[in-house]
Design a protein around this motif. Sequence first.
Motif, short mmCIF file in Angstrom:
data_model
loop_
_atom_site.label_atom_id
_atom_site.label_comp_id
_atom_site.label_asym_id
_atom_site.label_seq_id
_atom_site.Cartn_x
_atom_site.Cartn_y
_atom_site.Cartn_z
N GLU A 201 22.93 11.39 11.81
CA GLU A 201 21.59 11.21 11.21
C GLU A 201 21.61 11.67 9.76
O GLU A 201 20.88 12.58 9.36
CB GLU A 201 20.54 12.00 12.01
N HIS B 2 18.55 12.46 7.33
CA HIS B 2 17.77 13.69 7.30
C HIS B 2 18.60 14.88 6.79
O HIS B 2 18.27 16.03 7.06
CB HIS B 2 17.11 13.92 8.66
N VAL B 3 19.64 14.57 6.04
CA VAL B 3 20.31 15.59 5.24
C VAL B 3 19.38 15.86 4.06
O VAL B 3 18.86 14.93 3.45
CB VAL B 3 21.70 15.11 4.76
N VAL B 4 19.17 17.14 3.76
CA VAL B 4 18.22 17.51 2.71
C VAL B 4 18.85 17.31 1.33
O VAL B 4 19.92 17.83 1.04
CB VAL B 4 17.77 18.98 2.87
N LEU B 5 18.16 16.55 0.49
CA LEU B 5 18.57 16.39 -0.90
C LEU B 5 17.86 17.42 -1.77
O LEU B 5 18.49 18.19 -2.48
CB LEU B 5 18.27 14.96 -1.37
N ILE C 280 28.89 16.38 2.31
CA ILE C 280 29.49 15.95 3.58
C ILE C 280 31.01 15.95 3.48
O ILE C 280 31.71 16.30 4.44
CB ILE C 280 28.95 14.57 4.00
#
Lengths: 323, 323
Positions: free
Chosen positions: A169, A172-175, A256
């Motif tokens: 997902e 929904h990794v926070v930038l 990542i």
Amino acid sequence: MSGKLNTKKYVVGVDLGGTTVSIALFNRNLDMKKHVVVPTEAAKGIDYILTKISKCISGLIEEEQIIKSDLSGIGFGSPGPLNTDKGIVFSSPNLKGWKNVPVKKLMEKKTGIPVYLENDANAAALGEWRKGSGKGVKNMLFVTLGTGVGGGLVLNGRLFHGKNDAAGEIGHVVLFPDGIKCNCGNHGCIEMYSSATGIVRRTKEALKTGIKSTLSQHDANFTSKDVHQAALKRDKLACRIMEDTGKYLGIVFSSISHLLDLDMIVIGGNVSNAGKMLLDPIRKEFLLRTMYPARNVKIAKASLGPDAGVIGAACTVLERLGK
Amino acid sequence: MSGKLNTKKYVVGVDLGGTTVSIALFNRNLDMKKHVVVPTEAAKGIDYILTKISKCISGLIEEEQIIKSDLSGIGFGSPGPLNTDKGIVFSSPNLKGWKNVPVKKLMEKKTGIPVYLENDANAAALGEWRKGSGKGVKNMLFVTLGTGVGGGLVLNGRLFHGKNDAAGEIGHVVLFPDGIKCNCGNHGCIEMYSSATGIVRRTKEALKTGIKSTLSQHDANFTSKDVHQAALKRDKLACRIMEDTGKYLGIVFSSISHLLDLDMIVIGGNVSNAGKMLLDPIRKEFLLRTMYPARNVKIAKASLGPDAGVIGAACTVLERLGK
């Protein structure tokens, strides 16, 4: 001849979407032999959809003049959340009324063929890995940039599911920790910035501040493709929006890569059609931020286009059978 | 009796650090039987260190009255970057002169025992997974909060190495894209905020703005432990700094959980000794930001303490032998 036919040399892929269902028959090398796309008509209910898909599969089998026992299985890609082992779709925002649907059981009953359920983004990741840009690599992130941002992970040469079939997902990794609120409840998710929706939102916000752009002549419903087109014509605002879209992705990819030390990142979905205009700023930002050896990751455009889902669904069968 | 002794029931762990080397003998269940800690004395050269380690191992074997052939192998945890297959340490900031050192080959020659090299943070992750807080889970992130922020990943029940044995570098996940410059060249890495160094830096910056705090009475060399102690005594600034430390980690853990859908996150290193004061804000922020089912991840303190490294190094032997 019949002996040959009994070696299970065919696989079916089903890619269930909110608007259309893509169904295809493949040989064992995953070359597409027959393909049909039909409307989902979700409003007509679950049984209606699954019966239609089942009939389409029968049709493809007849056309190819094979028999059911020639099929290894049906790979069924669906929006989630879902459970791949049990073959149940828990719910799906784009398929009204879908709640705890035992897709595997229902489809196996209708078709008499083994069914393997997979999350649609994971299926597309598998497709790009087995037949597309990521062919042969060991560790790959697939990202799809569409209405939202989704993805899937291949780690150590296998699709990575996580604890609850919910891995990948990336949307929904926070930038930006203090960024705008996402539909998921979190703040500053990459999905709010680098999806097609995010591109349009950021463009509209810039236009509201009075920035001059050819896009201000558009009606209120312009798309991310219009922004891309305007950028191709050197519209300054559109160029900046597209560059930032890539830059934001480059930041997230750097994080990542430090975490997973990948071989490759493959970018698909409609937004990826911007090609170099998107990939160049992604790579630039990524290299500015990423240490050796994680910086050696290859960043490439997906190559299967809109068929990634159905090809990937077929790949799911081989993946589950350990082939 | 000698038959029993020949069943390879012992394992050695070596945890090489910049200041000390921890060397221990374990039985097959990874219970520590003998343990010795000696100064690294890196300035005396590579051969000096490796000879000393080798002599320590011989000493432990003699004390336990066993023979070399009773050992399955030596697990050797070292700072990296390194190559686990080839057993080479490429370089190490805290071990002067270490450049492309074939540790596996050199140590095997000195000891006559198979040597398995592993990154020290990965070894500690393995330790917490096999013998510590993460026992029995399938997917686990281990984070160590010390001078920097490091970590390791267990995915699908195996240590995950990535392409270049560089996976698990959680310290360089971006928290604030426009944040302060990290030693790695990137901006806003979590390491710059939630490490011991980050805690001290943020406290000093706040003190410079004139905020009242008991910490302003400290000399310039106070540590993150002093900040923790001041927070225990309800110092307002210290409380805020500790809370933010957790909050920042909660943001990063949310991103990682969405990406990897983990069972557990285990937090070790000196900073984790703050316990509840750190874990509570981590959990609070994590739950604010994380969707179901990724939000179900368990967040726990590491349980092996400073021995995680040497225990994990020993685990490396079993991991490589597929046990």
